[in-house]
Design a protein around this motif. Structure first.
Motif, PDB file in Angstrom:
ATOM      1  N   PRO A 182       0.845  -1.209   0.000  1.00  0.00           N
ATOM      2  CA  PRO A 182       0.000   0.000   0.000  1.00  0.00           C
ATOM      3  C   PRO A 182       0.872   1.247   0.000  1.00  0.00           C
ATOM      4  CG  PRO A 182      -0.784  -1.607   1.600  1.00  0.00           C
ATOM      5  CD  PRO A 182       0.554  -2.109   1.119  1.00  0.00           C
ATOM      6  N   GLU A 183       0.296   2.376  -0.392  1.00  0.00           N
ATOM      7  CA  GLU A 183       1.084   3.592  -0.637  1.00  0.00           C
ATOM      8  C   GLU A 183       1.933   4.012   0.560  1.00  0.00           C
ATOM      9  OE1 GLU A 183      -1.240   6.889  -1.875  1.00  0.00           O
ATOM     10  OE2 GLU A 183       0.492   8.089  -2.494  1.00  0.00           O
ATOM     11  N   TYR A 184       1.307   4.098   1.740  1.00  0.00           N
ATOM     12  CA  TYR A 184       2.066   4.563   2.909  1.00  0.00           C
ATOM     13  C   TYR A 184       3.212   3.597   3.232  1.00  0.00           C
ATOM     14  CZ  TYR A 184       3.338   5.504   7.727  1.00  0.00           C
ATOM     15  OH  TYR A 184       4.047   5.762   8.864  1.00  0.00           O
ATOM     16  N   GLU A 185       2.897   2.292   3.259  1.00  0.00           N
ATOM     17  CA  GLU A 185       3.912   1.298   3.576  1.00  0.00           C
ATOM     18  C   GLU A 185       5.046   1.334   2.549  1.00  0.00           C
ATOM     19  OE1 GLU A 185       0.748   0.971   3.783  1.00  0.00           O
ATOM     20  OE2 GLU A 185       0.107  -0.499   5.280  1.00  0.00           O
ATOM     21  N   TYR A 186       4.708   1.557   1.265  1.00  0.00           N
ATOM     22  CA  TYR A 186       5.748   1.609   0.247  1.00  0.00           C
ATOM     23  C   TYR A 186       6.683   2.803   0.469  1.00  0.00           C
ATOM     24  CZ  TYR A 186       8.220   2.094  -4.114  1.00  0.00           C
ATOM     25  OH  TYR A 186       9.215   2.227  -5.031  1.00  0.00           O
ATOM     26  N   LYS A 187       6.101   3.967   0.807  1.00  0.00           N
ATOM     27  CA  LYS A 187       6.933   5.151   1.037  1.00  0.00           C
ATOM     28  C   LYS A 187       7.907   4.911   2.194  1.00  0.00           C
ATOM     29  CE  LYS A 187       3.785   8.695  -0.755  1.00  0.00           C
ATOM     30  NZ  LYS A 187       2.923   9.854  -0.418  1.00  0.00           N
ATOM     31  N   GLN A 188       7.410   4.265   3.256  1.00  0.00           N
ATOM     32  CA  GLN A 188       8.282   3.979   4.396  1.00  0.00           C
ATOM     33  C   GLN A 188       9.385   2.995   3.998  1.00  0.00           C
ATOM     34  OE1 GLN A 188       8.104   5.569   7.384  1.00  0.00           O
ATOM     35  NE2 GLN A 188       6.566   6.785   6.283  1.00  0.00           N
ATOM     36  N   TYR A 189       9.020   2.001   3.232  1.00  0.00           N
ATOM     37  CA  TYR A 189       9.997   1.010   2.778  1.00  0.00           C
ATOM     38  C   TYR A 189      11.053   1.666   1.885  1.00  0.00           C
ATOM     39  CZ  TYR A 189      11.997  -2.933   0.231  1.00  0.00           C
ATOM     40  OH  TYR A 189      12.863  -3.821  -0.330  1.00  0.00           O
ATOM     41  N   ALA A 190      10.593   2.477   0.944  1.00  0.00           N
ATOM     42  CA  ALA A 190      11.506   3.090  -0.022  1.00  0.00           C
ATOM     43  C   ALA A 190      12.485   4.052   0.636  1.00  0.00           C
ATOM     44  CB  ALA A 190      10.697   3.816  -1.099  1.00  0.00           C
ATOM     45  N   SER A 191      12.065   4.641   1.744  1.00  0.00           N
ATOM     46  CA  SER A 191      12.937   5.620   2.406  1.00  0.00           C
ATOM     47  C   SER A 191      13.836   4.975   3.459  1.00  0.00           C
ATOM     48  CB  SER A 191      12.087   6.712   3.068  1.00  0.00           C
ATOM     49  OG  SER A 191      11.267   6.158   4.080  1.00  0.00           O
ATOM     50  N   SER A 192      13.782   3.648   3.557  1.00  0.00           N
ATOM     51  CA  SER A 192      14.530   2.969   4.625  1.00  0.00           C
ATOM     52  C   SER A 192      15.926   2.553   4.209  1.00  0.00           C
ATOM     53  CB  SER A 192      13.761   1.730   5.096  1.00  0.00           C
ATOM     54  OG  SER A 192      13.764   0.736   4.077  1.00  0.00           O
ATOM     55  N   GLY A 193      16.333   2.915   2.979  1.00  0.00           N
ATOM     56  CA  GLY A 193      17.613   2.440   2.466  1.00  0.00           C
ATOM     57  C   GLY A 193      18.791   2.785   3.352  1.00  0.00           C
ATOM     58  N   SER A 194      18.770   3.964   3.971  1.00  0.00           N
ATOM     59  CA  SER A 194      19.884   4.374   4.827  1.00  0.00           C
ATOM     60  C   SER A 194      19.480   4.389   6.292  1.00  0.00           C
ATOM     61  CB  SER A 194      20.377   5.755   4.400  1.00  0.00           C
ATOM     62  OG  SER A 194      19.315   6.696   4.474  1.00  0.00           O
ATOM     63  N   SER A 195      18.336   3.798   6.595  1.00  0.00           N
ATOM     64  CA  SER A 195      17.852   3.788   7.977  1.00  0.00           C
ATOM     65  C   SER A 195      18.687   2.879   8.849  1.00  0.00           C
ATOM     66  CB  SER A 195      16.391   3.319   7.997  1.00  0.00           C
ATOM     67  OG  SER A 195      15.987   3.014   9.309  1.00  0.00           O
ATOM     68  N   ARG A 196      18.740   3.214  10.149  1.00  0.00           N
ATOM     69  CA  ARG A 196      19.424   2.325  11.079  1.00  0.00           C
ATOM     70  C   ARG A 196      18.611   1.065  11.353  1.00  0.00           C
ATOM     71  NH1 ARG A 196      21.119   6.056  16.046  1.00  0.00           N
ATOM     72  NH2 ARG A 196      19.106   7.027  15.557  1.00  0.00           N
ATOM     73  N   LEU A 197      17.381   1.041  10.852  1.00  0.00           N
ATOM     74  CA  LEU A 197      16.545  -0.153  10.976  1.00  0.00           C
ATOM     75  C   LEU A 197      16.323  -0.808   9.612  1.00  0.00           C
ATOM     76  CD1 LEU A 197      13.895   1.074  13.560  1.00  0.00           C
ATOM     77  CD2 LEU A 197      15.758  -0.547  13.949  1.00  0.00           C
ATOM     78  N   LYS A 198      17.299  -0.673   8.739  1.00  0.00           N
ATOM     79  CA  LYS A 198      17.164  -1.207   7.384  1.00  0.00           C
ATOM     80  C   LYS A 198      16.871  -2.704   7.380  1.00  0.00           C
ATOM     81  CE  LYS A 198      19.849  -1.940   3.163  1.00  0.00           C
ATOM     82  NZ  LYS A 198      21.170  -1.790   2.525  1.00  0.00           N
ATOM     83  N   GLU A 199      17.659  -3.478   8.132  1.00  0.00           N
ATOM     84  CA  GLU A 199      17.476  -4.927   8.154  1.00  0.00           C
ATOM     85  C   GLU A 199      16.113  -5.301   8.728  1.00  0.00           C
ATOM     86  OE1 GLU A 199      19.420  -7.132   6.829  1.00  0.00           O
ATOM     87  OE2 GLU A 199      20.940  -5.684   6.223  1.00  0.00           O
ATOM     88  N   THR A 200      15.682  -4.563   9.740  1.00  0.00           N
ATOM     89  CA  THR A 200      14.394  -4.849  10.372  1.00  0.00           C
ATOM     90  C   THR A 200      13.250  -4.611   9.403  1.00  0.00           C
ATOM     91  OG1 THR A 200      15.344  -4.136  12.478  1.00  0.00           O
ATOM     92  CG2 THR A 200      12.945  -4.311  12.357  1.00  0.00           C
TER      93      THR A 200
END
Length: 281
Positions: A182-200
């Motif tokens: 879904p749109e919101y979940e995709y935006k969060q996923y797409a922005s997680s590339g450099s997140s400290r929770l990337k693996e999670t």
């Protein structure tokens, strides 16, 4: 690791005569799958007194594992005659040395053993903690660079946005596995590339998707084997001594298969969360 042949105390070793009618040997088998080196060791000890030291925990079987290229060194102990070890292959590269011993876990005074060579029978013997009591077999094995990094998942998995779905869905009827968020979940996923929770975040999306994929393989392999993602997974499972057609049977559950492919994603996620919590403390 260099092994001495001479010690100021008796050592049960195939290359000396400190003991009579006694032996210590180790059968060491090494295999590799899904990012881990698995070492199975079976100890065979023929000496009643040394066996008694192990049983009362004054001594212990020990495996020393060393990799020169990565400087990885570790020891693994057991009082059992069988030892199973798993080490992430990312910690190892090139030649790996594996040695087996029996060592003293505490100071052992007035050591007596009816199988000692006559030369030792009338002199006081003391083992300090860490002294070698017996030396078994050693092997060298070579671990080549992993050329199947994460099973090349990016080439066969596509994560995309879906405007019409409120829940994550997975499409397996094309050459790529398509995960629709879904749109919101995709935006969060797409922005997680450099997140400290990337693996999670990756685990939250990829693990359930692969469980779904593997749950469909058992009854539909004939309809799916034409797709690239199926052929890639089939090859990867074969290279790791598994069969893709066993997924979904009593041999290998879809849940375990997903965790094998992603190489213990729960552990990686919790380590990431633990690291983040320590940073915030």
């Amino acid at each position: 690791m260099k092994i001495n042949t001479s010690y100021p105390y008796p050592v049960l070793y195939m290359n000396n005569d400190d003991y009579t009618k006694s032996s210590f040997s180790s059968q060491i088998n090494v295999s590799e799958s899904f990012g881990e080196m698995h070492i199975h060791v079976s100890f065979q000890l023929n000496n009643i007194e040394i066996k008694r030291l192990i049983d009362n925990q004054s001594a212990v079987y020990l495996i020393h594992l060393e990799c020169g290229q990565t400087s990885y060194r570790n020891v693994f102990e057991t009082h059992s005659e069988v030892l199973e070890i798993s080490v992430p292959t990312k910690l190892l590269r090139g030649k790996i040395s594996i040695h087996s011993f029996i060592i003293a876990k505490e100071r052992i005074e007035n050591y007596k053993n009816d199988s000692l060579n006559e030369w030792y029978q009338h002199i006081p013997i003391t083992f300090e903690k860490g002294n070698l009591i017996a030396i078994g077999e050693a092997i060298e094995t070579t671990l080549f660079d992993d050329n199947t990094e994460l099973l090349n998942l990016p080439s066969i998995v596509t994560v995309t946005k879906s405007l019409k779905n409120d829940y994550m869905e997975v499409d397996i009827h094309s050459n790529n596995i398509t995960i629709l968020l879904p749109e919101y979940e995709y935006k969060q996923y797409a922005s997680s590339g450099s997140s400290r929770l990337k693996e999670t975040i990756l685990s939250m999306v990829i693990v359930p998707s692969l469980v779904y994929v593997f749950s469909k393989i058992k009854d539909n392999s004939g309809d799916l084997d034409e797709y690239t993602w199926y052929q890639v997974l089939e090859k990867i499972f074969e290279e790791n001594n598994y069969r893709l057609e066993d997924v979904g049977t009593d041999v290998l559950s879809p849940l375990k298969a997903a965790q094998l492919v992603l190489r213990k994603p729960l552990k990686a996620s919790f380590e990431e969360i633990e690291k983040l919590n320590k940073t915030e403390d």
